[in-house]
Design a protein around this motif. Structure first.
Motif, PDB file in Angstrom:
ATOM      1  N   GLY A 198       0.779  -1.237   0.000  1.00 28.28           N
ATOM      2  CA  GLY A 198       0.000   0.000   0.000  1.00 28.28           C
ATOM      3  C   GLY A 198       0.807   1.281   0.000  1.00 28.28           C
ATOM      4  N   ILE A 199       2.113   1.177   0.116  1.00 26.83           N
ATOM      5  CA  ILE A 199       2.943   2.380   0.166  1.00 26.83           C
ATOM      6  C   ILE A 199       2.922   3.116  -1.173  1.00 26.83           C
ATOM      7  CG2 ILE A 199       5.315   3.225   0.454  1.00 26.83           C
ATOM      8  CD1 ILE A 199       5.674   1.048   2.562  1.00 26.83           C
ATOM      9  N   PHE A 200       2.679   2.383  -2.260  1.00 24.40           N
ATOM     10  CA  PHE A 200       2.634   3.023  -3.575  1.00 24.40           C
ATOM     11  C   PHE A 200       1.485   4.023  -3.672  1.00 24.40           C
ATOM     12  CE2 PHE A 200       2.020   3.283  -8.192  1.00 24.40           C
ATOM     13  CZ  PHE A 200       3.325   3.569  -8.570  1.00 24.40           C
ATOM     14  N   ASN A 201       0.502   3.923  -2.781  1.00 22.23           N
ATOM     15  CA  ASN A 201      -0.586   4.902  -2.743  1.00 22.23           C
ATOM     16  C   ASN A 201      -0.066   6.320  -2.553  1.00 22.23           C
ATOM     17  OD1 ASN A 201      -3.073   3.823  -3.321  1.00 22.23           O
ATOM     18  ND2 ASN A 201      -3.415   3.091  -1.256  1.00 22.23           N
ATOM     19  N   LEU A 202       1.053   6.476  -1.852  1.00 21.77           N
ATOM     20  CA  LEU A 202       1.650   7.802  -1.685  1.00 21.77           C
ATOM     21  C   LEU A 202       2.077   8.377  -3.028  1.00 21.77           C
ATOM     22  CD1 LEU A 202       3.781   7.206   1.528  1.00 21.77           C
ATOM     23  CD2 LEU A 202       1.619   8.434   1.341  1.00 21.77           C
ATOM     24  N   PHE A 203       2.593   7.527  -3.910  1.00 24.00           N
ATOM     25  CA  PHE A 203       2.978   7.990  -5.241  1.00 24.00           C
ATOM     26  C   PHE A 203       1.750   8.340  -6.070  1.00 24.00           C
ATOM     27  CE2 PHE A 203       6.836   5.769  -3.999  1.00 24.00           C
ATOM     28  CZ  PHE A 203       7.794   6.702  -4.353  1.00 24.00           C
ATOM     29  N   ILE A 204       0.685   7.573  -5.897  1.00 25.30           N
ATOM     30  CA  ILE A 204      -0.551   7.890  -6.607  1.00 25.30           C
ATOM     31  C   ILE A 204      -1.084   9.242  -6.133  1.00 25.30           C
ATOM     32  CG2 ILE A 204      -2.950   7.191  -6.971  1.00 25.30           C
ATOM     33  CD1 ILE A 204      -1.962   4.275  -6.895  1.00 25.30           C
ATOM     34  N   ASN A 205      -1.039   9.490  -4.829  1.00 23.40           N
ATOM     35  CA  ASN A 205      -1.453  10.799  -4.300  1.00 23.40           C
ATOM     36  C   ASN A 205      -0.558  11.912  -4.846  1.00 23.40           C
ATOM     37  OD1 ASN A 205      -3.525   9.678  -2.817  1.00 23.40           O
ATOM     38  ND2 ASN A 205      -2.354   9.601  -0.920  1.00 23.40           N
ATOM     39  N   ALA A 206       0.734  11.636  -4.941  1.00 27.00           N
ATOM     40  CA  ALA A 206       1.654  12.637  -5.493  1.00 27.00           C
ATOM     41  C   ALA A 206       1.339  12.911  -6.960  1.00 27.00           C
ATOM     42  CB  ALA A 206       3.098  12.159  -5.331  1.00 27.00           C
ATOM     43  N   ILE A 207       0.970  11.884  -7.691  1.00 27.47           N
ATOM     44  CA  ILE A 207       0.577  12.079  -9.087  1.00 27.47           C
ATOM     45  C   ILE A 207      -0.677  12.940  -9.163  1.00 27.47           C
ATOM     46  CG2 ILE A 207      -0.309  10.881 -11.133  1.00 27.47           C
ATOM     47  CD1 ILE A 207       1.617   8.554 -10.352  1.00 27.47           C
ATOM     48  N   MET A 208      -1.615  12.738  -8.247  1.00 31.98           N
ATOM     49  CA  MET A 208      -2.835  13.558  -8.214  1.00 31.98           C
ATOM     50  C   MET A 208      -2.489  15.028  -7.934  1.00 31.98           C
ATOM     51  SD  MET A 208      -5.533  11.650  -8.759  1.00 31.98           S
ATOM     52  CE  MET A 208      -4.454  11.117 -10.042  1.00 31.98           C
ATOM     53  N   LEU A 209      -1.543  15.268  -7.024  1.00 29.77           N
ATOM     54  CA  LEU A 209      -1.106  16.638  -6.740  1.00 29.77           C
ATOM     55  C   LEU A 209      -0.386  17.244  -7.943  1.00 29.77           C
ATOM     56  CD1 LEU A 209       0.166  16.579  -3.055  1.00 29.77           C
ATOM     57  CD2 LEU A 209      -1.712  17.920  -3.985  1.00 29.77           C
ATOM     58  N   GLU A 210       0.435  16.457  -8.622  1.00 28.91           N
ATOM     59  CA  GLU A 210       1.129  16.935  -9.814  1.00 28.91           C
ATOM     60  C   GLU A 210       0.129  17.294 -10.906  1.00 28.91           C
ATOM     61  OE1 GLU A 210       3.982  18.126 -12.415  1.00 28.91           O
ATOM     62  OE2 GLU A 210       4.402  17.490 -10.372  1.00 28.91           O
ATOM     63  N   LEU A 211      -0.877  16.473 -11.085  1.00 30.38           N
ATOM     64  CA  LEU A 211      -1.907  16.751 -12.078  1.00 30.38           C
ATOM     65  C   LEU A 211      -2.700  18.007 -11.712  1.00 30.38           C
ATOM     66  CD1 LEU A 211      -3.251  15.803 -14.672  1.00 30.38           C
ATOM     67  CD2 LEU A 211      -4.682  14.283 -13.293  1.00 30.38           C
ATOM     68  N   THR A 212      -2.990  18.171 -10.433  1.00 36.08           N
ATOM     69  CA  THR A 212      -3.669  19.387  -9.964  1.00 36.08           C
ATOM     70  C   THR A 212      -2.812  20.614 -10.255  1.00 36.08           C
ATOM     71  OG1 THR A 212      -4.781  18.152  -8.210  1.00 36.08           O
ATOM     72  CG2 THR A 212      -4.683  20.536  -7.959  1.00 36.08           C
ATOM     73  N   SER A 213      -1.541  20.523  -9.953  1.00 36.03           N
ATOM     74  CA  SER A 213      -0.622  21.636 -10.205  1.00 36.03           C
ATOM     75  C   SER A 213      -0.559  21.957 -11.693  1.00 36.03           C
ATOM     76  CB  SER A 213       0.765  21.287  -9.681  1.00 36.03           C
ATOM     77  OG  SER A 213       1.695  22.267 -10.013  1.00 36.03           O
ATOM     78  N   TYR A 214      -0.502  20.936 -12.519  1.00 39.78           N
ATOM     79  CA  TYR A 214      -0.440  21.140 -13.970  1.00 39.78           C
ATOM     80  C   TYR A 214      -1.706  21.835 -14.481  1.00 39.78           C
ATOM     81  CZ  TYR A 214      -0.419  20.078 -18.940  1.00 39.78           C
ATOM     82  OH  TYR A 214      -0.472  20.178 -20.304  1.00 39.78           O
TER      83      TYR A 214
END
Length: 115
Positions: free
Chosen positions: A64-80
């Protein structure tokens, strides 16, 4: 109701983190933070389940630790999508903010919905 509370929590966290990490996380004003919170909540609702399903094998292997990367991808997409008024200095910053947001969201939502 949970969606609205998620937006409020994300808004507060964006404003707080922008003030706390001024050199590495930029939010132009509170209106941008509110827009980013709405967009981030929508992305979490619509896109995150798809990414979680696509990366399920990796998520299982990492417990489940990869969920942190998925959350980071969501933040990156929001920023973009928000443009230059909502920016992070690096992916490392996004990952740290993602980790902190996950912790705060867990604590806040657990205390709100279990009382």
């Amino acid at each position: 109701m949970r969606f609205i509370s998620r937006i409020v929590v994300n808004f507060v966290l964006f404003v707080a983190f922008a003030g706390l990490f001024q050199d590495i996380f930029y939010v132009e004003n509170w209106k941008i933070a509110l827009g980013a919170a709405v967009l981030f909540s929508i992305l979490e609702t619509l896109v995150k389940p798809i990414l979680s399903l696509l990366f399920l094998p990796i998520n299982i292997l990492t417990f489940g630790i990869f969920n942190l990367f998925i959350n980071a991808i969501m933040l990156e997409l929001t920023s973009y999508l928000m443009g230059s008024s909502f920016q992070f200095s690096s992916f490392g910053t996004i990952f740290v903010v993602s980790l902190l947001m996950s912790l705060f969201n867990y604590v806040i939502t657990t205390s709100l919905w279990h009382n």
